[in-house]
Design an enzyme around this catalytic site. Structure first.
Site, PDB file in Angstrom:
ATOM      1  N   HIS A  17      41.195  78.945 -13.118  1.00 34.23           N
ATOM      2  CA  HIS A  17      42.441  79.316 -13.796  1.00 34.23           C
ATOM      3  C   HIS A  17      42.188  79.503 -15.297  1.00 34.23           C
ATOM      4  O   HIS A  17      42.675  80.465 -15.905  1.00 34.23           O
ATOM      5  CB  HIS A  17      43.499  78.221 -13.639  1.00 34.23           C
ATOM      6  CG  HIS A  17      43.976  77.982 -12.240  1.00 34.23           C
ATOM      7  ND1 HIS A  17      44.006  76.728 -11.669  1.00 34.23           N
ATOM      8  CD2 HIS A  17      44.447  78.831 -11.292  1.00 34.23           C
ATOM      9  CE1 HIS A  17      44.484  76.811 -10.437  1.00 34.23           C
ATOM     10  NE2 HIS A  17      44.758  78.083 -10.182  1.00 34.23           N
ATOM     11  N   LYS A  41      56.181  74.180  -1.485  1.00 33.26           N
ATOM     12  CA  LYS A  41      54.798  73.693  -1.457  1.00 33.26           C
ATOM     13  C   LYS A  41      54.813  72.195  -1.763  1.00 33.26           C
ATOM     14  O   LYS A  41      55.461  71.758  -2.716  1.00 33.26           O
ATOM     15  CB  LYS A  41      53.959  74.431  -2.495  1.00 33.26           C
ATOM     16  CG  LYS A  41      53.659  75.847  -2.065  1.00 33.26           C
ATOM     17  CD  LYS A  41      52.413  76.372  -2.761  1.00 33.26           C
ATOM     18  CE  LYS A  41      52.036  77.734  -2.258  1.00 33.26           C
ATOM     19  NZ  LYS A  41      50.881  78.287  -2.964  1.00 33.26           N
ATOM     20  N   ARG A  90      39.782  86.296  -6.508  1.00 31.89           N
ATOM     21  CA  ARG A  90      38.473  85.672  -6.292  1.00 31.89           C
ATOM     22  C   ARG A  90      37.650  86.416  -5.242  1.00 31.89           C
ATOM     23  O   ARG A  90      36.454  86.545  -5.347  1.00 31.89           O
ATOM     24  CB  ARG A  90      38.644  84.218  -5.845  1.00 31.89           C
ATOM     25  CG  ARG A  90      39.218  83.323  -6.902  1.00 31.89           C
ATOM     26  CD  ARG A  90      39.618  82.003  -6.336  1.00 31.89           C
ATOM     27  NE  ARG A  90      40.646  82.154  -5.321  1.00 31.89           N
ATOM     28  CZ  ARG A  90      41.290  81.181  -4.744  1.00 31.89           C
ATOM     29  NH1 ARG A  90      41.005  79.938  -5.047  1.00 31.89           N
ATOM     30  NH2 ARG A  90      42.227  81.408  -3.840  1.00 31.89           N
ATOM     31  N   SER A 128      42.338  74.913  -5.955  1.00 32.96           N
ATOM     32  CA  SER A 128      42.999  73.618  -6.193  1.00 32.96           C
ATOM     33  C   SER A 128      43.003  72.794  -4.914  1.00 32.96           C
ATOM     34  O   SER A 128      42.815  71.574  -4.947  1.00 32.96           O
ATOM     35  CB  SER A 128      44.435  73.838  -6.662  1.00 32.96           C
ATOM     36  OG  SER A 128      44.458  74.494  -7.901  1.00 32.96           O
TER      37      SER A 128
HETATM   38  O1  PNS Z   1      49.281  79.675  -7.354  1.00 39.18           O
HETATM   39  P1  PNS Z   1      50.103  80.306  -6.266  1.00 39.18           P
HETATM   40  O2  PNS Z   1      50.713  79.236  -5.403  1.00 39.18           O
HETATM   41  O3  PNS Z   1      49.346  81.326  -5.464  1.00 39.18           O
HETATM   42  O4  PNS Z   1      51.306  81.072  -7.008  1.00 39.18           O
HETATM   43  C1  PNS Z   1      52.296  81.778  -6.282  1.00 39.18           C
HETATM   44  C2  PNS Z   1      53.464  82.173  -7.208  1.00 39.18           C
HETATM   45  C3  PNS Z   1      54.055  80.930  -7.863  1.00 39.18           C
HETATM   46  C4  PNS Z   1      52.959  83.082  -8.276  1.00 39.18           C
HETATM   47  C5  PNS Z   1      54.522  82.917  -6.327  1.00 39.18           C
HETATM   48  O5  PNS Z   1      54.848  82.118  -5.232  1.00 39.18           O
HETATM   49  C6  PNS Z   1      55.783  83.230  -7.116  1.00 39.18           C
HETATM   50  O6  PNS Z   1      55.794  84.148  -7.915  1.00 39.18           O
HETATM   51  N1  PNS Z   1      56.852  82.443  -6.914  1.00 39.18           N
HETATM   52  C7  PNS Z   1      58.128  82.612  -7.586  1.00 39.18           C
HETATM   53  C8  PNS Z   1      59.184  83.152  -6.642  1.00 39.18           C
HETATM   54  C9  PNS Z   1      59.061  84.665  -6.493  1.00 39.18           C
HETATM   55  O7  PNS Z   1      59.195  85.424  -7.426  1.00 39.18           O
HETATM   56  N2  PNS Z   1      58.779  85.075  -5.251  1.00 39.18           N
HETATM   57  C10 PNS Z   1      58.600  86.476  -4.907  1.00 39.18           C
HETATM   58  C11 PNS Z   1      57.129  86.847  -4.988  1.00 39.18           C
HETATM   59  S1  PNS Z   1      56.893  88.387  -4.243  1.00 39.18           S
END
Ligand code: PNS
Length: 160
Positions: A17, A41, A90, A128
């Site tokens: 990150h 989550k 990645r 993570s």
């Molecule tokens: O580190 P992660 O868990 O892969 O991050 C995922 C994240 C937080 C970026 C994604 O779940 C997100 O943007 N969540 C906010 C809600 C949202 O906008 N959802 C629509 C995404 S298409």
């Protein structure tokens, strides 16, 4: 001003990150690292803890801000004058999910672009989830994370 957001769970933040944050900070005037308040989550660390850890780990990067957010990412981004979403890629395995999310976000808000950045080779395999597992099972995780995360994980490892 070119402002980007780097959203994620950051549970906890690791060197992969930080690699992406550094790359984004060289490209943009301001990078907002946004910790998602994602109830679905089962996070190990609270949102507040995750924000504090990222703040400490990015303290030396002047154009990086750290916050948390609720709700839709694109709504948060547009209400804060942010034009781009940064995500790290990645491997091919990340691609399908990231591609779908980028297109969904574009559909929701066509003005916001998604930029994919690739971490350097030594950080490319970090996740993570695996780092938490190593910590839980008593393995050595310190090489994969910044000091703030290592301290938080050490507290967790002694709790577990
Ligand atoms: O580190 P992660 O868990 O892969 O991050 C995922 C994240 C937080 C970026 C994604 O779940 C997100 O943007 N969540 C906010 C809600 C949202 O906008 N959802 C629509 C995404 S298409």
């Amino acid at each position: 001003m070119r402002k980007a957001i780097y959203p994620g769970s950051f549970d906890p933040v690791h060197n992969g990150h930080l690699d992406v944050i550094e790359r984004a900070s060289r490209l943009c005037d301001c990078v907002v690292v946004a910790v998602a308040n994602n109830d679905q989550k089962n996070a190990l660390f609270s949102v507040q803890e995750r924000v504090e850890i990222v703040k400490e780990a990015t303290g030396a990067m002047e154009n990086v801000e750290v916050t948390s957010f609720d709700g839709l990412l694109v709504n948060f981004a547009s209400s804060h004058g942010i034009q781009a979403v940064v995500r790290g890629l990645r491997a091919v395995s990340d691609f399908e999910y990231e591609f779908q999310m980028a297109l969904m976000n574009r559909q929701l808000h066509s003005e916001i672009e998604t930029l994919f950045l690739i971490p350097s080779q030594e950080n490319i395999y970090l996740s993570s989830r695996m780092i938490k597992e190593i910590a839980r099972l008593g393995g050595k995780f310190e090489d994969f994370v910044p000091e703030a995360t290592a301290r938080a994980l050490a507290r967790y490892a002694t709790r577990a």
